[in-house]
Design a protein around this motif. Structure first.
Motif, PDB file in Angstrom:
ATOM      1  N   LEU A  14       0.834  -1.196   0.000  1.00  0.00           N
ATOM      2  CA  LEU A  14       0.000   0.000   0.000  1.00  0.00           C
ATOM      3  C   LEU A  14       0.870   1.247   0.000  1.00  0.00           C
ATOM      4  N   MET A  15       1.878   1.293   0.856  1.00  0.00           N
ATOM      5  CA  MET A  15       2.773   2.455   0.908  1.00  0.00           C
ATOM      6  C   MET A  15       3.479   2.666  -0.429  1.00  0.00           C
ATOM      7  N   GLU A  16       3.918   1.570  -1.047  1.00  0.00           N
ATOM      8  CA  GLU A  16       4.580   1.650  -2.343  1.00  0.00           C
ATOM      9  C   GLU A  16       3.632   2.229  -3.397  1.00  0.00           C
ATOM     10  N   CYS A  17       2.404   1.752  -3.403  1.00  0.00           N
ATOM     11  CA  CYS A  17       1.427   2.210  -4.399  1.00  0.00           C
ATOM     12  C   CYS A  17       1.068   3.673  -4.188  1.00  0.00           C
ATOM     13  N   ILE A  18       0.954   4.075  -2.941  1.00  0.00           N
ATOM     14  CA  ILE A  18       0.662   5.480  -2.651  1.00  0.00           C
ATOM     15  C   ILE A  18       1.812   6.352  -3.154  1.00  0.00           C
ATOM     16  N   LYS A  19       3.033   5.946  -2.856  1.00  0.00           N
ATOM     17  CA  LYS A  19       4.207   6.704  -3.298  1.00  0.00           C
ATOM     18  C   LYS A  19       4.256   6.796  -4.823  1.00  0.00           C
ATOM     19  N   ASN A  20       4.007   5.680  -5.490  1.00  0.00           N
ATOM     20  CA  ASN A  20       4.086   5.633  -6.953  1.00  0.00           C
ATOM     21  C   ASN A  20       2.934   6.358  -7.632  1.00  0.00           C
ATOM     22  N   SER A  21       1.833   6.556  -6.912  1.00  0.00           N
ATOM     23  CA  SER A  21       0.656   7.187  -7.521  1.00  0.00           C
ATOM     24  C   SER A  21       0.854   8.681  -7.748  1.00  0.00           C
ATOM     25  N   GLY A  22       1.734   9.301  -6.948  1.00  0.00           N
ATOM     26  CA  GLY A  22       1.909  10.737  -7.049  1.00  0.00           C
ATOM     27  C   GLY A  22       0.798  11.523  -6.382  1.00  0.00           C
ATOM     28  N   LYS A  23      -0.091  10.811  -5.700  1.00  0.00           N
ATOM     29  CA  LYS A  23      -1.212  11.453  -5.010  1.00  0.00           C
ATOM     30  C   LYS A  23      -0.901  11.565  -3.524  1.00  0.00           C
ATOM     31  N   THR A  24      -1.578  12.491  -2.882  1.00  0.00           N
ATOM     32  CA  THR A  24      -1.442  12.601  -1.433  1.00  0.00           C
ATOM     33  C   THR A  24      -2.431  11.639  -0.769  1.00  0.00           C
ATOM     34  N   GLN A  25      -2.178  11.364   0.503  1.00  0.00           N
ATOM     35  CA  GLN A  25      -3.116  10.521   1.253  1.00  0.00           C
ATOM     36  C   GLN A  25      -4.486  11.169   1.308  1.00  0.00           C
ATOM     37  N   VAL A  26      -4.532  12.476   1.349  1.00  0.00           N
ATOM     38  CA  VAL A  26      -5.811  13.191   1.372  1.00  0.00           C
ATOM     39  C   VAL A  26      -6.569  12.937   0.074  1.00  0.00           C
ATOM     40  N   ASN A  27      -5.873  13.033  -1.075  1.00  0.00           N
ATOM     41  CA  ASN A  27      -6.520  12.771  -2.365  1.00  0.00           C
ATOM     42  C   ASN A  27      -7.068  11.356  -2.433  1.00  0.00           C
ATOM     43  N   ILE A  28      -6.265  10.407  -2.014  1.00  0.00           N
ATOM     44  CA  ILE A  28      -6.671   9.004  -2.060  1.00  0.00           C
ATOM     45  C   ILE A  28      -7.848   8.763  -1.122  1.00  0.00           C
ATOM     46  N   ALA A  29      -7.782   9.336   0.064  1.00  0.00           N
ATOM     47  CA  ALA A  29      -8.868   9.187   1.031  1.00  0.00           C
ATOM     48  C   ALA A  29     -10.174   9.744   0.468  1.00  0.00           C
ATOM     49  N   GLN A  30     -10.106  10.896  -0.175  1.00  0.00           N
ATOM     50  CA  GLN A  30     -11.305  11.488  -0.767  1.00  0.00           C
ATOM     51  C   GLN A  30     -11.862  10.590  -1.863  1.00  0.00           C
ATOM     52  N   GLU A  31     -10.999  10.069  -2.711  1.00  0.00           N
ATOM     53  CA  GLU A  31     -11.443   9.210  -3.807  1.00  0.00           C
ATOM     54  C   GLU A  31     -12.030   7.893  -3.298  1.00  0.00           C
ATOM     55  N   ALA A  32     -11.518   7.407  -2.165  1.00  0.00           N
ATOM     56  CA  ALA A  32     -12.001   6.146  -1.595  1.00  0.00           C
ATOM     57  C   ALA A  32     -13.110   6.369  -0.563  1.00  0.00           C
ATOM     58  N   ASN A  33     -13.471   7.635  -0.349  1.00  0.00           N
ATOM     59  CA  ASN A  33     -14.544   7.988   0.579  1.00  0.00           C
ATOM     60  C   ASN A  33     -14.262   7.509   2.010  1.00  0.00           C
ATOM     61  N   ILE A  34     -13.005   7.699   2.421  1.00  0.00           N
ATOM     62  CA  ILE A  34     -12.591   7.354   3.783  1.00  0.00           C
ATOM     63  C   ILE A  34     -11.777   8.514   4.341  1.00  0.00           C
ATOM     64  N   SER A  35     -11.428   8.430   5.606  1.00  0.00           N
ATOM     65  CA  SER A  35     -10.619   9.494   6.207  1.00  0.00           C
ATOM     66  C   SER A  35      -9.129   9.229   5.956  1.00  0.00           C
ATOM     67  N   LYS A  36      -8.360  10.299   6.056  1.00  0.00           N
ATOM     68  CA  LYS A  36      -6.905  10.172   5.951  1.00  0.00           C
ATOM     69  C   LYS A  36      -6.387   9.268   7.068  1.00  0.00           C
ATOM     70  N   GLN A  37      -7.036   9.329   8.222  1.00  0.00           N
ATOM     71  CA  GLN A  37      -6.635   8.486   9.354  1.00  0.00           C
ATOM     72  C   GLN A  37      -6.788   7.004   9.021  1.00  0.00           C
ATOM     73  N   CYS A  38      -7.818   6.650   8.257  1.00  0.00           N
ATOM     74  CA  CYS A  38      -7.989   5.246   7.845  1.00  0.00           C
ATOM     75  C   CYS A  38      -6.786   4.775   7.047  1.00  0.00           C
ATOM     76  N   ILE A  39      -6.330   5.605   6.124  1.00  0.00           N
ATOM     77  CA  ILE A  39      -5.161   5.225   5.332  1.00  0.00           C
ATOM     78  C   ILE A  39      -3.940   5.075   6.236  1.00  0.00           C
ATOM     79  N   SER A  40      -3.779   5.984   7.175  1.00  0.00           N
ATOM     80  CA  SER A  40      -2.662   5.878   8.122  1.00  0.00           C
ATOM     81  C   SER A  40      -2.753   4.581   8.922  1.00  0.00           C
TER      82      SER A  40
END
Length: 68
Positions: free
Chosen positions: A7-33
């Motif tokens: 997951l960390m690798e994919c987030i890094k490679n995506s070029g997106k922030t955790q906030v962007n990913i959280a918004q797209e997945a309809n979850i909180s940034k804390q969930c990703i953490s």
């Protein structure tokens, strides 16, 4: 590699922030953490949205395949 490492690798490679990913997945940034820290795991629906946001297969994140 574990789910958390992949997951960390994919987030890094995506070029997106955790906030962007959280918004797209309809979850909180804390969930990703929490996923990254191994404190929790995503539901099937959330996993699907994470994969879509990160443009990666669920099989890769779940360590069922090495194909990104």
């Amino acid at each position: 590699m574990s789910f958390q490492e992949r997951l960390m690798e994919c987030i890094k490679n995506s070029g997106k922030t955790q906030v962007n990913i959280a918004q797209e997945a309809n979850i909180s940034k804390q969930c990703i953490s929490d996923y990254k820290a191994g404190k929790s795991t995503p539901s099937i629906d959330t996993l699907r949205l994470l994969c879509k946001s990160l443009d990666v297969s669920a099989d890769y994140l779940l360590e069922l395949s090495d194909d990104y």
